[in-house]
Design a protein around this motif. Structure first.
Motif, PDB file in Angstrom:
ATOM      1  N   VAL A 142       0.836  -1.204   0.064  1.00  8.26           N
ATOM      2  CA  VAL A 142       0.228  -0.100   0.084  1.00  8.26           C
ATOM      3  C   VAL A 142       0.996   1.053  -0.037  1.00  8.26           C
ATOM      4  CG1 VAL A 142      -1.866   1.260   1.289  1.00  8.26           C
ATOM      5  CG2 VAL A 142      -1.892  -1.401   1.025  1.00  8.26           C
ATOM      6  N   VAL A 143       0.683   2.122  -1.096  1.00 10.69           N
ATOM      7  CA  VAL A 143       1.565   3.387  -1.018  1.00 10.69           C
ATOM      8  C   VAL A 143       0.612   4.790  -0.876  1.00 10.69           C
ATOM      9  CG1 VAL A 143       3.385   2.552  -2.543  1.00 10.69           C
ATOM     10  CG2 VAL A 143       1.237   3.237  -3.500  1.00 10.69           C
ATOM     11  N   ILE A 144      -0.821   4.427  -0.874  1.00  9.82           N
ATOM     12  CA  ILE A 144      -1.560   5.550  -0.233  1.00  9.82           C
ATOM     13  C   ILE A 144      -2.605   5.066   0.361  1.00  9.82           C
ATOM     14  CG2 ILE A 144      -3.329   7.302  -1.193  1.00  9.82           C
ATOM     15  CD1 ILE A 144      -0.675   8.063  -2.185  1.00  9.82           C
ATOM     16  N   ASP A 145      -2.746   5.240   1.481  1.00  5.92           N
ATOM     17  CA  ASP A 145      -3.647   4.729   2.432  1.00  5.92           C
ATOM     18  C   ASP A 145      -4.665   5.499   3.100  1.00  5.92           C
ATOM     19  OD1 ASP A 145      -4.638   2.877   4.259  1.00  5.92           O
ATOM     20  OD2 ASP A 145      -2.896   2.736   5.509  1.00  5.92           O
ATOM     21  N   ASN A 146      -5.833   5.441   2.314  1.00  4.15           N
ATOM     22  CA  ASN A 146      -7.139   6.127   2.718  1.00  4.15           C
ATOM     23  C   ASN A 146      -6.865   7.827   2.795  1.00  4.15           C
ATOM     24  OD1 ASN A 146      -9.913   5.842   3.662  1.00  4.15           O
ATOM     25  ND2 ASN A 146      -9.505   5.809   5.683  1.00  4.15           N
ATOM     26  N   GLY A 152     -11.653   4.565  -3.515  1.00  4.03           N
ATOM     27  CA  GLY A 152     -11.684   5.907  -3.335  1.00  4.03           C
ATOM     28  C   GLY A 152     -12.459   6.511  -4.148  1.00  4.03           C
ATOM     29  N   SER A 153     -12.446   8.014  -4.058  1.00  5.42           N
ATOM     30  CA  SER A 153     -12.975   8.843  -4.996  1.00  5.42           C
ATOM     31  C   SER A 153     -12.226  10.009  -5.119  1.00  5.42           C
ATOM     32  CB  SER A 153     -14.304   9.264  -4.455  1.00  5.42           C
ATOM     33  OG  SER A 153     -14.374  10.282  -3.644  1.00  5.42           O
ATOM     34  N   ILE A 154     -12.226  10.501  -6.378  1.00  5.41           N
ATOM     35  CA  ILE A 154     -11.539  11.777  -6.949  1.00  5.41           C
ATOM     36  C   ILE A 154     -12.671  12.549  -7.490  1.00  5.41           C
ATOM     37  CG2 ILE A 154      -9.810  12.774  -8.409  1.00  5.41           C
ATOM     38  CD1 ILE A 154      -8.172   9.963  -8.049  1.00  5.41           C
ATOM     39  N   ASP A 155     -12.893  13.990  -7.447  1.00  4.46           N
ATOM     40  CA  ASP A 155     -13.576  14.767  -8.356  1.00  4.46           C
ATOM     41  C   ASP A 155     -12.635  15.835  -8.719  1.00  4.46           C
ATOM     42  OD1 ASP A 155     -15.633  13.310  -7.498  1.00  4.46           O
ATOM     43  OD2 ASP A 155     -16.933  14.927  -6.820  1.00  4.46           O
ATOM     44  N   VAL A 156     -12.707  16.306 -10.073  1.00  3.98           N
ATOM     45  CA  VAL A 156     -11.943  17.327 -10.498  1.00  3.98           C
ATOM     46  C   VAL A 156     -13.117  18.363 -11.152  1.00  3.98           C
ATOM     47  CG1 VAL A 156     -10.095  18.303 -12.046  1.00  3.98           C
ATOM     48  CG2 VAL A 156      -9.752  15.981 -10.948  1.00  3.98           C
ATOM     49  N   ALA A 157     -12.811  19.483 -10.741  1.00  2.00           N
ATOM     50  CA  ALA A 157     -13.681  20.870 -11.057  1.00  2.00           C
ATOM     51  C   ALA A 157     -15.042  20.400 -11.031  1.00  2.00           C
ATOM     52  CB  ALA A 157     -13.220  21.085 -12.388  1.00  2.00           C
ATOM     53  N   GLY A 158     -15.403  19.662  -9.753  1.00  2.00           N
ATOM     54  CA  GLY A 158     -16.793  19.247  -9.873  1.00  2.00           C
ATOM     55  C   GLY A 158     -17.132  17.884 -10.446  1.00  2.00           C
TER      56      GLY A 158
END
Lengths: 267, 265
Positions: free
Chosen positions: A34-38, A75-81
C-alpha cells in the motif's frame, strides 16, 4: 480557431467553496504494497497546497492519481466538480479532457526533445484541443513570455538549462488553460540557480491565483506560498493544515522528525 | 580524347559500352525499382512487427518474435528461391497467384528478409524513447495515436535512422543476388554483357563502379539527413512556416504578459 473557441471544458471554474480537487478515502497499492492509505485531500480554487514527506512516501503517486496517470484501487476523486474515480472504477467520461484540465509538471521536465520550446507549448493545443496553428503559436509565444523565456523559444530542450526546461514545461502545462497545476518535485533535479528561477515563476503563478498542488522538498518555499501543507508518510496523511501549523508548529512526532532533517541533515 | 587514347593504346576499355547503355540503364532502373519496392514494404512491415513485439498481448508478441528470428536466420537467396522456384509448385493447391513473376518474387523476398532486421532496429528505437515522454504526452491529454505520431515516432525515427539507412544501402547491393532469377537488374545485365564480350574483369569492375556510384552518394545523403533530423531541422514546409511565424512573434518586444488564474496570459 482559438483555444477558447475550441474548448467545451470541464464545467467552468468550480465555485469558490467547491474544491477543484476532492480526494476521499483514496487507496493505491503496487504489488500488494500500500502506497496511498485512505487519503483525503481537498484543494479549493486558487489555493496552493503543498505535499511534503519522505521520498517513497506516496507523494508523487497521490499526485499522479489526480489525472489518472496512476489508477487508484479505491476511493473517490473529483476534479472541477466532475467525478473522475469512484469506488473502484474510473468514471471519467473523457480522460483526455480531464487531463487537459489538470496541467502537470514533472521532476525530469519531460519536454519533447525533437521539438523547440515553442513547439513543445504548441503541440497539445493543436493535437489535443484542436486549436489552429496560428492561434497555438500566438498562445505559445505569450506563455513563453510569461515564464520569461521568449528569447529561448526556438531552442531545443538539450540546448537549455534545467531551469529553462522546467519553465518551458510550466508554459506547456499552462497551454491548455488547466483548472489546476500539479507539480511533481519540480526543482529536485535542478541546481540552486535554476531552482530559484522555477520557484520565481511558481510564485508569480500563485500571485495570479492559479490553483496548484505541489509535491516538493523546498520547505522554505512551501512556507512562503502555501495556503495548506500536507505531510504524507508511509502513504498516510499524518498532518495537514496551514503552512504555519504544519511547518512551524507540527503536532505529530513524524512531522517534527522530518522537518528537523532540514535544519541539520545528520541529526 | 577517347580516339587519341585508343590510337595510342591507352584506352583501358575493350567493351563498346555505348552499345550497352540502354540495357545498363534499364538494369539500373530495375535495381532501383527492386530497392524502392522492397524497402518500402520492408519498412512498413518491419514497423508493424516492431509494434507487435512491443505488445502486452502474448498472442500478438510471439508470432512477430518467431517471424523475426526465423527470417533473420535464413539466407536471402533461400527466400528468393522459395518464392520464385518453390511457390509455383504449389499452384495446383493454392491457385495461380503463387506464380509471382520475377519482380514480385524479388521485391517480396527483399521485403520479407529485411523486415526482420528492420523490426529489430525499430523495436530498439521505440524502446529507446523514454517512458516519461509518453507520460508527459498522456498528461497533456493527447490521444494514443497523437502520442505515437507526434511524440514517440519522431523520436524513435531519430534513433532508428542510422540502422535503417545502413539497411537501405545493404538492400540496394543485395538486389545483385536477384541475378539468380534473371531479374533484369544491373547484375543480370552485367552477366549478359560479360557472356557476350568475354571481358569478365572489365565488365564486373565497371559494375562495381556503378554500384559504388549509387551507394556512396546515397549513404552520404542519408548521413546528411540523419544529421538534419538529429539537429531538429524543419524538414516539412509546414513546420518551416510555423517556426518562421514563431520567430517573428518571439522577436517582437512586448512586456511579459500577466497571468490569469486558470488561463493563459
Amino acid at each position: 480557431m482559438t483555444l477558447e473557441e475550441s474548448r467545451t471544458r470541464y464545467d467552468g471554474q468550480a465555485p469558490p467553496d467547491r474544491p477543484v480537487i476532492a480526494i476521499d478515502g483514496l487507496v493505491k497499492s503496487f504489488d500488494g504494497r500500500v502506497v496511498i492509505d485512505n487519503a483525503d485531500l481537498h484543494v479549493l480554487p486558487g489555493a496552493i497546497v503543498t505535499i511534503i514527506g519522505q521520498s517513497g512516501g506516496g507523494k508523487s503517486t497521490l499526485l499522479r492519481c489526480v489525472n489518472l496517470l496512476e489508477r487508484p484501487d479505491r476511493g473517490s476523486i473529483d476534479v472541477a466538480g466532475e467525478p473522475v474515480f469512484a469506488g473502484t472504477r474510473v468514471v471519467c467520461r473523457d480522460l483526455a479532457r480531464l487531463r487537459q484540465s489538470v496541467g502537470m509538471v514533472f521532476q525530469r521536465f519531460n519536454l519533447f526533445p525533437h521539438l523547440t520550446a515553442v513547439e513543445n507549448v504548441m503541440l497539445a493545443q493543436m493535437k489535443a484541443a484542436g486549436v489552429s496553428a496560428p492561434a497555438a503559436i500566438d498562445n505559445a509565444v505569450r506563455l513563453l513570455r510569461r515564464v520569461h523565456l521568449a528569447h529561448r523559444g526556438l531552442a531545443f530542450p538539450d540546448q537549455m538549462s534545467g531551469g529553462e526546461q522546467q519553465r518551458v514545461a510550466i508554459a506547456r502545462a499552462l497551454a491548455l488553460q488547466p483548472k489546476v497545476l500539479l507539480f511533481d518535485e519540480p526543482t529536485s533535479a535542478l541546481d540552486p540557480e535554476s531552482t530559484r528561477e522555477v520557484l520565481q515563476v511558481m510564485r508569480e503563478l500563485s500571485d495570479d491565483g492559479m490553483t496548484m498542488l505541489i509535491v516538493t522538498h523546498e520547505v522554505p518555499f512551501a512556507r512562503r506560498i502555501s495556503d495548506s501543507v500536507v505531510f504524507l508518510d508511509g502513504g498516510r496523511i499524518i498532518e495537514q493544515g496551514t503552512a504555519a501549523e504544519v511547518l512551524d508548529r507540527p503536532t505529530q512526532q513524524r512531522t517534527k522528525d522530518f522537518l528537523k532533517t532540514f535544519d541539520d541533515p545528520l541529526t | 580524347m577517347i580516339h587519341w587514347l585508343q590510337a595510342h593504346g591507352w584506352w583501358p576499355f575493350h567493351v563498346h559500352w555505348s552499345e550497352w547503355t540502354g540495357q545498363l540503364l534499364a538494369g539500373l532502373l530495375r535495381t532501383l525499382g527492386y530497392t524502392a519496392a522492397g524497402f518500402t514494404a520492408a519498412a512498413l512491415f518491419g514497423l508493424v512487427l516492431a509494434l507487435m513485439r512491443m505488445s502486452r498481448i502474448r498472442l500478438v508478441r510471439i508470432p512477430a518474435a518467431v517471424y523475426t528470428e526465423l527470417f533473420k536466420n535464413i539466407p536471402l537467396l533461400v527466400i528468393v528461391f522459395v518464392l520464385y522456384f518453390g511457390l509455383p509448385e504449389t499452384k495446383s493447391v493454392f491457385g495461380d497467384w503463387v506464380v509471382l513473376g520475377t519482380f514480385n518474387a524479388g521485391a517480396l523476398a527483399l521485403a520479407i528478409f529485411y523486415a526482420a532486421y528492420l523490426s529489430e532496429t525499430f523495436r530498439a528505437a521505440l524502446a529507446g524513447v523514454h517512458d516519461g515522454q509518453r507520460e508527459a504526452a498522456q498528461a497533456l491529454g493527447l490521444s494514443r495515436w497523437s502520442i505515437f505520431a507526434h511524440v514517440v515516432f519522431p523520436q524513435a525515427l531519430r534513433l532508428a535512422l542510422p540502422g535503417t539507412n545502413t539497411m537501405l544501402v545493404d538492400m540496394l547491393k543485395s538486389t545483385s543476388l536477384l541475378i539468380t532469377i534473371t531479374a533484369g537488374e544491373l547484375m543480370s545485365v552485367g552477366q549478359s554483357v560479360s557472356s557476350q564480350t568475354f571481358e569478365v574483369m572489365e565488365v564486373y569492375l565497371v559494375l562495381a563502379a556503378i554500384y559504388f556510384a549509387m551507394c556512396y552518394p546515397l549513404s552520404q545523403a542519408l548521413l546528411w539527413l540523419e544529421r538534419r533530423v538529429r539537429a531538429g531541422a524543419a524538414l516539412s514546409l509546414r513546420r518551416h512556416r510555423r517556426l518562421r511565424t514563431a520567430r517573428r512573434l518571439l522577436a517582437t518586444v512586448q512586456p511579459a504578459a500577466t497571468a490569469q488564474p486558470g488561463g493563459t496570459a
